[in-house]
Design an enzyme around this catalytic site. Structure first.
Site, PDB file in Angstrom:
ATOM      1  N   TYR A  71     -13.692   5.872 -14.236  1.00 35.13           N
ATOM      2  CA  TYR A  71     -13.627   4.795 -13.162  1.00 35.13           C
ATOM      3  C   TYR A  71     -14.416   3.600 -13.659  1.00 35.13           C
ATOM      4  O   TYR A  71     -14.062   2.573 -13.736  1.00 35.13           O
ATOM      5  CB  TYR A  71     -14.261   5.175 -11.829  1.00 35.13           C
ATOM      6  CG  TYR A  71     -14.465   3.951 -10.759  1.00 35.13           C
ATOM      7  CD1 TYR A  71     -13.241   3.861  -9.782  1.00 35.13           C
ATOM      8  CD2 TYR A  71     -15.518   3.459 -10.664  1.00 35.13           C
ATOM      9  CE1 TYR A  71     -13.371   2.841  -8.827  1.00 35.13           C
ATOM     10  CE2 TYR A  71     -15.796   2.462  -9.572  1.00 35.13           C
ATOM     11  CZ  TYR A  71     -14.496   2.380  -8.921  1.00 35.13           C
ATOM     12  OH  TYR A  71     -14.661   1.183  -8.040  1.00 35.13           O
ATOM     13  N   ASP A 104       2.919   1.466  -4.599  1.00 34.37           N
ATOM     14  CA  ASP A 104       2.327   2.421  -5.388  1.00 34.37           C
ATOM     15  C   ASP A 104       2.138   1.667  -6.898  1.00 34.37           C
ATOM     16  O   ASP A 104       2.708   1.265  -7.640  1.00 34.37           O
ATOM     17  CB  ASP A 104       2.947   3.651  -5.785  1.00 34.37           C
ATOM     18  CG  ASP A 104       2.232   4.457  -6.808  1.00 34.37           C
ATOM     19  OD1 ASP A 104       1.192   4.152  -7.382  1.00 34.37           O
ATOM     20  OD2 ASP A 104       2.616   5.775  -6.801  1.00 34.37           O
ATOM     21  N   VAL A 105       0.789   1.002  -7.066  1.00 38.68           N
ATOM     22  CA  VAL A 105       0.698   0.050  -8.361  1.00 38.68           C
ATOM     23  C   VAL A 105       0.809   0.994  -9.529  1.00 38.68           C
ATOM     24  O   VAL A 105       1.135   0.265 -10.606  1.00 38.68           O
ATOM     25  CB  VAL A 105      -0.654  -0.561  -8.218  1.00 38.68           C
ATOM     26  CG1 VAL A 105      -1.004  -1.407  -6.674  1.00 38.68           C
ATOM     27  CG2 VAL A 105      -1.915   0.502  -8.227  1.00 38.68           C
ATOM     28  N   ASP A 116       1.098  -1.205   0.080  1.00 37.43           N
ATOM     29  CA  ASP A 116      -0.012  -0.189   0.049  1.00 37.43           C
ATOM     30  C   ASP A 116       1.049   1.195  -0.058  1.00 37.43           C
ATOM     31  O   ASP A 116       1.906   1.129   0.437  1.00 37.43           O
ATOM     32  CB  ASP A 116      -0.878   0.053   1.262  1.00 37.43           C
ATOM     33  CG  ASP A 116      -2.067   0.633   1.050  1.00 37.43           C
ATOM     34  OD1 ASP A 116      -2.042   2.055   0.869  1.00 37.43           O
ATOM     35  OD2 ASP A 116      -3.229   0.317   1.106  1.00 37.43           O
ATOM     36  N   LYS A 173     -13.045   0.023 -14.499  1.00 39.08           N
ATOM     37  CA  LYS A 173     -13.386  -1.463 -14.086  1.00 39.08           C
ATOM     38  C   LYS A 173     -13.899  -2.271 -15.003  1.00 39.08           C
ATOM     39  O   LYS A 173     -13.858  -3.416 -14.939  1.00 39.08           O
ATOM     40  CB  LYS A 173     -14.604  -0.963 -12.922  1.00 39.08           C
ATOM     41  CG  LYS A 173     -13.916  -0.310 -11.699  1.00 39.08           C
ATOM     42  CD  LYS A 173     -12.942  -1.121 -11.034  1.00 39.08           C
ATOM     43  CE  LYS A 173     -12.211  -0.446  -9.729  1.00 39.08           C
ATOM     44  NZ  LYS A 173     -11.335  -1.335  -9.167  1.00 39.08           N
ATOM     45  N   ASN A 204      -6.282  -5.394  -5.233  1.00 32.22           N
ATOM     46  CA  ASN A 204      -7.349  -4.681  -4.518  1.00 32.22           C
ATOM     47  C   ASN A 204      -7.298  -3.128  -4.912  1.00 32.22           C
ATOM     48  O   ASN A 204      -8.087  -2.338  -4.805  1.00 32.22           O
ATOM     49  CB  ASN A 204      -7.533  -4.907  -3.091  1.00 32.22           C
ATOM     50  CG  ASN A 204      -8.398  -4.097  -2.584  1.00 32.22           C
ATOM     51  OD1 ASN A 204      -9.660  -4.141  -2.507  1.00 32.22           O
ATOM     52  ND2 ASN A 204      -7.612  -3.214  -1.764  1.00 32.22           N
TER      53      ASN A 204
END
Length: 265
Positions: free
Chosen positions: A154, A65-66, A44, A158, A88
């Site tokens: 968003y 940090d993805v 995270d 998704k 996630n």
């Protein structure tokens, strides 16, 4: 109960990485996988939050940090073999009408919610294949990837996450690696509460342009969930446990909506 049935959800000896696990749904997933016996590392950007949860579940924490591919690869390499990846980490900040959304806001949503999946899944898949481990990858998508709700950034990210899951499942099937998605419905989480209290920037811009999103249609949808209530974090985590365990050994490429029937209306 027969021991063989109970053992289906046993994750003893499995090594798991949960991204965005410092709070909310990610925290619930980390706690559940740990309770099932997995050795859990929480990745995270909130290092303090990740460390706190890691201490409580006797796990590990790593800054992640993805949106940073190199950092994601390093996080995977730091583990002693990876069996379970839960993608996630995500963000729905700066949602709203395209009339209000900046290019930077759109790109941030795509970077976190979609590109981040690739950044974490690629090194995870490489680790599993190199180690000869038939692992699992679970993507936390959203019902907003099926029904428009929060905004083009968003919602589109998704929706792409669901197709990413399907494509990756076919890609990795020859290696015995299963890939599935969970799409939560409405889940009250601390981030939303902090937005409402003003502790975090609001989800929706002030004085927004007129939009069909988050309007009467959305309110009607959320007030007519067939089961009549919002989800609890643990219910999302239980779905992830199922997809990470032997109980779902013949399930791959699926998107499991955990939404109380939201997407039926």
């Amino acid at each position: 109960m027969q021991a063989s049935i109970g053992s289906l959800l046993n994750l003893d000896g499995r090594v798991a990485l949960v991204t965005g696990g410092a709070t909310g749904i990610g925290e619930g997933i980390a706690r559940t996988l740990s309770a099932a016996g997995a050795s859990v590392t929480i990745g995270d950007i909130d290092e303090a939050g990740a460390s706190r949860i890691a201490r409580e579940i006797d796990g590990e924490a790593v800054r992640l940090d993805v949106t940073d591919a190199a950092q994601a690869a390093e996080a995977v390499r730091s583990l002693d073999g990876l069996d379970l990846l839960v993608n996630n980490a995500g963000t729905y900040r700066e949602a709203g009408s395209i009339l209000d959304q900046s290019v930077e806001s759109w790109q941030r949503s795509i970077d976190v919610n979609l590109a981040g999946l690739f950044h974490c899944s690629k090194p995870a898949a490489e680790s599993m294949v190199d180690g000869g481990r038939a692992g699992t990858i679970v993507v936390i998508a959203s019902v907003d990837g099926v029904l428009p709700c929060l905004g083009t950034g968003y919602d589109s990210a998704k929706a792409a996450a669901i197709q990413f899951t399907r494509s990756l499942a076919v890609d990795l099937a020859p290696h015995g690696i299963r890939v599935n998605a969970v799409s939560p419905g409405h889940v009250p989480v601390p981030t939303l509460a902090k937005m409402r209290s003003g502790e975090l920037p609001p989800l929706w811009p002030q004085n927004p342009s007129p939009s069909g999103l988050m309007g009467p249609l959305m309110a009607q949808r959320s007030s007519n969930i067939p089961l009549g209530r919002s989800a609890e974090v643990r219910e999302i985590a239980h779905a992830v446990l199922f997809l990470s365990s032997a109980a779902s050994s013949y399930v791959t490429g699926q998107n499991l909506a955990v939404d109380g029937g939201w997407t039926l209306i």
